[in-house]
Design a protein around this motif. Structure first.
Motif, mmCIF file in Angstrom:
data_model
loop_
_atom_site.group_PDB
_atom_site.id
_atom_site.type_symbol
_atom_site.label_atom_id
_atom_site.label_comp_id
_atom_site.label_asym_id
_atom_site.label_seq_id
_atom_site.Cartn_x
_atom_site.Cartn_y
_atom_site.Cartn_z
ATOM 1 N N ALA A 1 10.355 0.663 5.751
ATOM 2 C CA ALA A 1 10.235 2.058 5.315
ATOM 3 C C ALA A 1 9.874 2.144 3.838
ATOM 4 N N LEU A 2 10.513 1.236 3.053
ATOM 5 C CA LEU A 2 10.202 1.239 1.622
ATOM 6 C C LEU A 2 8.743 0.863 1.371
ATOM 7 N N ALA A 3 8.263 -0.127 2.127
ATOM 8 C CA ALA A 3 6.859 -0.545 1.962
ATOM 9 C C ALA A 3 5.918 0.603 2.328
ATOM 10 N N ARG A 4 6.232 1.288 3.424
ATOM 11 C CA ARG A 4 5.390 2.418 3.835
ATOM 12 C C ARG A 4 5.422 3.527 2.772
ATOM 13 N N THR A 5 6.637 3.782 2.268
ATOM 14 C CA THR A 5 6.768 4.834 1.246
ATOM 15 C C THR A 5 5.974 4.490 0.001
ATOM 16 N N ARG A 6 6.021 3.227 -0.402
ATOM 17 C CA ARG A 6 5.273 2.817 -1.574
ATOM 18 C C ARG A 6 3.764 2.938 -1.348
ATOM 19 N N ARG A 7 3.291 2.568 -0.142
ATOM 20 C CA ARG A 7 1.875 2.709 0.160
ATOM 21 C C ARG A 7 1.450 4.183 0.111
ATOM 22 N N ARG B 1 1.401 5.320 -3.508
ATOM 23 C CA ARG B 1 0.195 4.845 -4.197
ATOM 24 C C ARG B 1 -1.040 5.624 -3.743
ATOM 25 N N ALA B 2 -1.111 5.891 -2.448
ATOM 26 C CA ALA B 2 -2.255 6.661 -1.948
ATOM 27 C C ALA B 2 -2.252 8.075 -2.540
#
Length: 290
Positions: A24-30, A33-34
């Protein structure tokens, strides 16, 4: 054994939760950034749009200034040159006077154009204080843009060119913001220039009124009647103009430029043909606009 299984299950659940949080954290960071990248792209587009709008506005301002300078002075030069040609053989002194007026109008146009070009061409070091060696070599130092304090010389030039002008000032004259002062002068200049070109020996009256919260300007000119096609005479004698006037409808850029000038300060401008002949130009420019 049962306690061991419970601990194992709890550890597995904890590992799954950590893994889920990491995903979830990785998705949130992506996504963040987007979003940041998209926002930066939008800001860049906004900056580009603002720069393009500023360039377009500056081009319009330069076009208006060039029109006001060239149209006024060239119209005077054409009228005076035509008058000189008409009387060159019979009245050489009058012809010489008209040619001197042509020369003065040409020099006036060069001075104002030099001023405008000096503003457009900064010094080599990037400052605006010095127009550069080429501009300095051309002639005199730059002068401020004209205002109502130069209304007298303008009226004198127009009257000498063949259009008698009366000036009436009401209210208490007071210093005006520079932009308003220049705008009022340009309105009068454009209206009188058009009256000179198309008036066929008529007259003009300029009224400047200093009201409490606004400056009002009105220019009334006589000319060929819409109904009869004849030009009224202020003296009733019907005397012909000193020289043939150049005719033509023009492009309308002068009137459009005047409306844009006045709109900048929240004012209104009305220009229309008078039923009895000539034109009427009225403008109201607020003086308390921030």
């Amino acid at each position: 054994m049962g306690e061991y299984e419970v601990l194992t299950a709890a550890l597995a659940v904890a590992c799954a939760a950590v893994l889920g949080l990491a995903v979830a954290l990785a998705r949130t960071r992506r996504r963040w950034r987007a979003a940041v990248g998209e926002r930066g792209w939008l800001l860049e587009r906004e900056r580009e749009s603002a720069a393009e709008a500023a360039i377009a506005a500056e081009r319009d301002r330069i076009a208006r200034e060039l029109h006001d300078i060239v149209s006024h002075n060239v119209s005077l030069m054409v009228v005076q040159a035509s008058a000189a040609r008409e009387v060159l053989g019979a009245m050489p002194d009058e012809a010489a006077t008209a040619l001197r007026a042509v020369e003065d109008a040409g020099r006036g146009a060069m001075t104002e154009l030099r001023h405008l070009l000096g503003l457009l061409a900064p010094a080599p070091d990037g400052t605006d204080g010095d127009p550069g060696p080429h501009a300095r070599a051309v002639g005199a130092p730059l002068a401020p843009q004209p205002g109502l304090d130069r209304l007298g010389p303008l009226v004198d030039r127009i009257s000498f060119a063949g259009l008698p002008v009366e000036v009436h000032v009401s209210g208490e004259p007071r210093p005006l913001p520079q932009g308003v002062d220049v705008t009022a002068y340009r309105i009068i200049q454009e209206a009188l220039t058009n009256a000179l070109r198309h008036g066929d020996g008529g007259t003009a009256r300029v009224t400047v009124r200093y009201a409490g919260h606004a400056l009002r300007v009105e220019i009334l000119s006589t000319g060929p009647s819409v109904l009869t096609g004849t030009a009224p005479s202020a003296t009733g004698g019907g005397s012909p103009p000193p020289a043939a006037r150049p005719h033509g409808e023009g492009t309308g850029r002068g009137l459009l430029g005047l409306r844009e000038r006045v709109a900048v300060y929240g004012g209104e401008l009305d220009a229309r043909r008078r039923l009895g002949g000539g034109f009427r130009v009225r403008a109201r420019i607020p003086l308390d606009r921030p």
